[in-house]
Design an enzyme around this catalytic site. Structure first.
Site, short mmCIF file in Angstrom:
data_model
loop_
_atom_site.label_atom_id
_atom_site.label_comp_id
_atom_site.label_asym_id
_atom_site.label_seq_id
_atom_site.Cartn_x
_atom_site.Cartn_y
_atom_site.Cartn_z
CD GLU A 210 -2.80 -1.48 0.00
OE1 GLU A 210 -2.73 -0.33 -0.56
OE2 GLU A 210 -3.41 -2.46 0.03
CB CYS B 283 -1.06 7.25 1.85
SG CYS B 283 -2.47 6.31 2.22
#
Length: 474
Positions: free
Chosen positions: A222, A256
């Site tokens: 991720e 993110c």
């Protein structure tokens, strides 16, 4: 006092010992039943529930300052929701899945069993240390696995608290936390886990992938990247500014899936910048002494942002900043807008991961889409329009890990949706059912009925076999 090398050696030795303990147990007691999995999820919930204040304090200490409300809303609440969702859905996820058997192989039955992989390694980041450590744990435990977690060395107060609370509720054979610096993290990634999940930067993700490859360990990465926000001509600038300001400046941009740049119709970039800055000032009237605005995690990260702003100015960009000296003294970087920057500056080539937002004009939606597609595929994409056809046009022409339409960040909070990147923004997805399956092996089972046709016709292969073969070939 032991020197640093001795400490690191002890930490890596402990990581290896824990892995071997869990590995042996995963082979001896392979498939825990639903009751044990729910019990482990309940114990995981008790790690968080009732400890909200302690986690908020620890995370704020690591950041210098971090809003307790942000920690509660963006970390604690999603984590508890994920546990609740998994416990409720677990029975259905665990059921074997019937599969079709063609007439050629009848009578027979076929099904898929979702079985635990074994030992899952989780390397979690510093920006949302609680949610990004516990959320994949929920899926790993629901799938029946044992797990080891390596939190970031940049959040020592949080990491020590998590390690203590988990040790109080779990035997190390079920779940353990490994702490330590970069070298310990590198060693952790080299252990032969049955699956390894890493959340962090693309650069570090490449190194983790290489370390895992030596053991043929499957990975979920991720990562991040340049997540765009596209404001279509029909959408009100003040509404878009409110959504984008929230998504960008919460946690001081250290998210993110935060918008990394905004594409607005040419000629409206100045109006949008003013609307965005008005929203920023309304949300954060001051920075110094304001616990609602987070600090940037370390001096190194602050210096990187400052250098990038200076580079943009030197390249001719106009920079708008909302800051004060008291905020600077507390390690905060003020919300910053960059207009008119050339495409080759750092802010438009690398993930920003801070409270700086470039505003880029476009002529026509096709040009905006082309701007997105000339970059690596992002982890998130945001599109603002009242016209469904515009949404569909952007969705059809681009590819990203996830999308929120007419808002920001919210797709990641839906446990019913997978979360993950694509290409340089990540490999694989988890959350909910997708997470359960990510950490499971889809074991194929075929049960032969009262007769096996293939055994009846040979070998040795005779005329019946040849006729049967010709019939199947047709």
């Amino acid at each position: 006092m032991a020197d640093d090398q001795t400490i690191r050696t002890a930490e890596t030795a402990e990581a290896r010992r824990l892995f071997e303990v869990q590995h042996r147990a995963s082979r001896a007691e392979r498939v825990p039943d639903a009751a044990l999995r729910r019990d482990r999820l309940a114990r995981l919930r008790s790690v968080v529930a009732g400890q909200e204040a302690a986690f908020a304090r620890a995370i704020s200490d690591d950041f210098g300052v971090r809003s307790r409300t942000e920690t509660e809303l963006l970390e604690i609440v999603p984590t508890l929701n994920a546990i609740k969702y998994a416990r409720r859905k677990l029975g259905g996820w665990m059921k074997p899945e019937r599969r079709h058997v063609s007439a050629t192989f009848q009578p027979a039955r076929a099904w898929v069993r979702w079985e635990p992989l074994g030992v899952i390694g989780i390397i979690s980041p510093w920006n949302y240390p609680l949610q990004l450590a516990i959320s994949p744990l929920v899926d790993a435990i629901a799938a029946g696995n044992r797990a080891m977690v390596k939190p970031s060395e940049l959040t020592p107060a949080f990491s020590d608290l998590l390690k203590r609370l988990i040790a109080e509720r779990f035997d190390e054979v079920e779940l353990a936390v490994v702490t330590g610096g970069v070298e310990v993290g590198q060693y952790f990634a080299s252990l032969p886990f049955d699956h390894l999940l890493f959340t962090g930067s693309t650069a570090v993700g490449r190194k983790v992938y290489q370390a895992a490859a030596a053991n043929l360990t499957p990975v979920t990465l991720e990562l991040g990247g340049k997540s765009p926000a596209i404001v279509c001509p029909d959408y009100a600038l003040d509404k878009a500014a409110k959504s984008i300001a929230f998504g960008k400046f919460v946690n001081a941009g250290q998210t993110c899936i935060a918008p990394d740049y905004v594409l607005v119709p040419r000629g409206r970039e100045e109006a949008f910048a003013q609307a965005l800055m008005a929203q920023v000032r309304a949300s954060y009237p001051t920075l110094g002494g304001n616990d609602d605005y987070s600090g940037v995690i370390s001096p190194r990260h602050r210096e990187r942002l400052e250098r990038a702003v200076a580079e943009a100015k030197e390249a001719g960009a106009r920079v708008l900043v909302h800051e004060d000296e008291a905020g600077k003294a507390e390690g905060k970087v003020g919300p910053t807008l960059v207009l008119g920057a050339p495409e080759n500056v750092l802010f438009l080539t690398e993930e920003i991961f801070g409270p700086v937002l470039p505003i880029v004009p476009y002529d026509g939606l096709d040009q905006a889409i082309d701007f997105v597609n000339r970059r690596d595929r992002p982890l998130a994409l945001y599109c603002f329009s009242r016209d469904r056809r515009q949404h569909d046009r952007v969705l059809d022409a681009t590819l990203s890990g996830g999308v929120t339409l007419n808002g920001t960040l919210l797709h990641v909070a839906q446990e019913s949706l997978p979360f993950g990147g694509v290409g340089p923004s990540g490999i694989g997805a988890y959350h909910g059912r997708e997470g359960f399956r990510r950490f499971s092996h889809a074991r194929a089972v075929h049960k032969v009925g009262f007769v096996n046709v293939f055994e009846k016709i040979g070998p040795p292969w005779g005329g019946m076999a040849k006729r049967f073969g010709r019939m199947l070939a047709k």
